[in-house]
Design an enzyme around this catalytic site. Sequence first.
Site, PDB file in Angstrom:
ATOM      1  N   ARG A 238      32.879  46.534  39.362  1.00 33.36           N
ATOM      2  CA  ARG A 238      32.029  46.349  38.182  1.00 33.36           C
ATOM      3  C   ARG A 238      32.980  46.201  37.000  1.00 33.36           C
ATOM      4  NH1 ARG A 238      28.505  45.358  41.210  1.00 33.36           N
ATOM      5  NH2 ARG A 238      26.438  46.295  41.425  1.00 33.36           N
ATOM      6  N   GLU A 267      27.851  40.596  31.016  1.00 30.57           N
ATOM      7  CA  GLU A 267      27.537  39.461  31.889  1.00 30.57           C
ATOM      8  C   GLU A 267      26.223  38.822  31.443  1.00 30.57           C
ATOM      9  OE1 GLU A 267      27.559  41.080  35.860  1.00 30.57           O
ATOM     10  OE2 GLU A 267      29.719  41.455  35.808  1.00 30.57           O
ATOM     11  N   HIS A 286      29.943  36.983  38.920  1.00 30.57           N
ATOM     12  CA  HIS A 286      29.344  38.123  39.658  1.00 30.57           C
ATOM     13  C   HIS A 286      28.522  37.602  40.850  1.00 30.57           C
ATOM     14  CE1 HIS A 286      27.691  42.475  39.377  1.00 30.57           C
ATOM     15  NE2 HIS A 286      27.821  42.067  40.634  1.00 30.57           N
TER      16      HIS A 286
END
Length: 323
Positions: A238, A267, A286
């Site tokens: 993360r 993000e 991601h």
Amino acid sequence: MKPYVYIAHPIPSKVEAYIAEHCEYKIWNEANEKIPKGQLKEELKSADGAILTGYDVDEALLADTEKLKVVSTVSVGYNRYDTAALKKHNVYGTHTPHVLDETVADLIFGLVLSGGRRIAELHEYVKGGHWGEEPDSAFYGYDIHQRTLGIIGMGRIGEKIAKRARFGFDMAIRYYNRSRKPEMEEKYDAVRLELDELLKQADFVVLIVPLTDDTYQLIGQRELELMKSSAVLINGARGPVVDEDAVVQALKNETIFSAALDVFEKEPLPSDHPLLSLRNVTLTPHIGSATRNTDESMMMRAAENMVQGAYGKTPKDVVKELR
Ligand code: NAP
């Protein structure tokens, strides 16, 4: 009477058919827009269960729920669950372990390769029509095979990365993990090290730990300075597991050779983010677990967890803090 569930993002038709068989339901079908938090709170007031990937599940969201028994996320990471609030409201929180391990390990290995051999950078160079402008030697990277891979977080996904590295690329495996993993040591000749020692020894450092209070900014300026100047940092965990500003500085100063990152503090990555203007970085959005093969299995697993919980049963994949 069937329980009522709310799904906060689009799902494949096969998964919807499964939910329809067991529950009354409503779906937020906007792929590019999230449901506003106030509206989500309203929707959850009457729900027995919900799939809520990418939302903070906290006291504010749970405060007015009356029937809610389960929230399910289509991800293995569940750092957006406030597990104390879930416990307080007697709501199960579930995630989707196992089904995505190999898929995430594939992407991370892609990042290892790109970071070492500069694949993303060279792709830009060729696509930009620059091939031939500089001698080939300007683009040499580093070998992957027979070098040292440091894995931070030797869990389900960490193991799949170790397997690829050991048997596919003949790499030496070092790992840093809260608990010792004798099975990994046996299977992959993995050696457990303290974090600082791993950072000093590894040619490639892969982060694949959960984001928790303990792992928040685990890698900052001090840690980057311990790494070899030829080393590659890969973050598949993360964003906040690294200090992003420190990584930008380390790449600018060439404290490390390169970074390959799938996850970020914010993000999607803001369009003025300094990482976007750096040469020695590979960036992916991601996407570690998301492929055409795995997406539906994850969604189905999340739906099964939600349905089990909505019927008052203990779901298969309750996160460990709530078991
Ligand atoms: P896992 O099986 O739970 O493995 C996590 C490992 O990290 C465990 O071995 C755990 O040690 C170790 N760990 C936890 N806290 C630690 C700490 N403070 N210091 C050192 N080691 C620590 O989880 P997983 O399924 O492999 O997934 C790991 C993470 O990858 C997820 O939480 C998620 O954030 C991330 N992820 C990202 C993507 C993506 O799309 N990029 C996709 C999937 C997952 P113990 O065994 O001792 O508890």
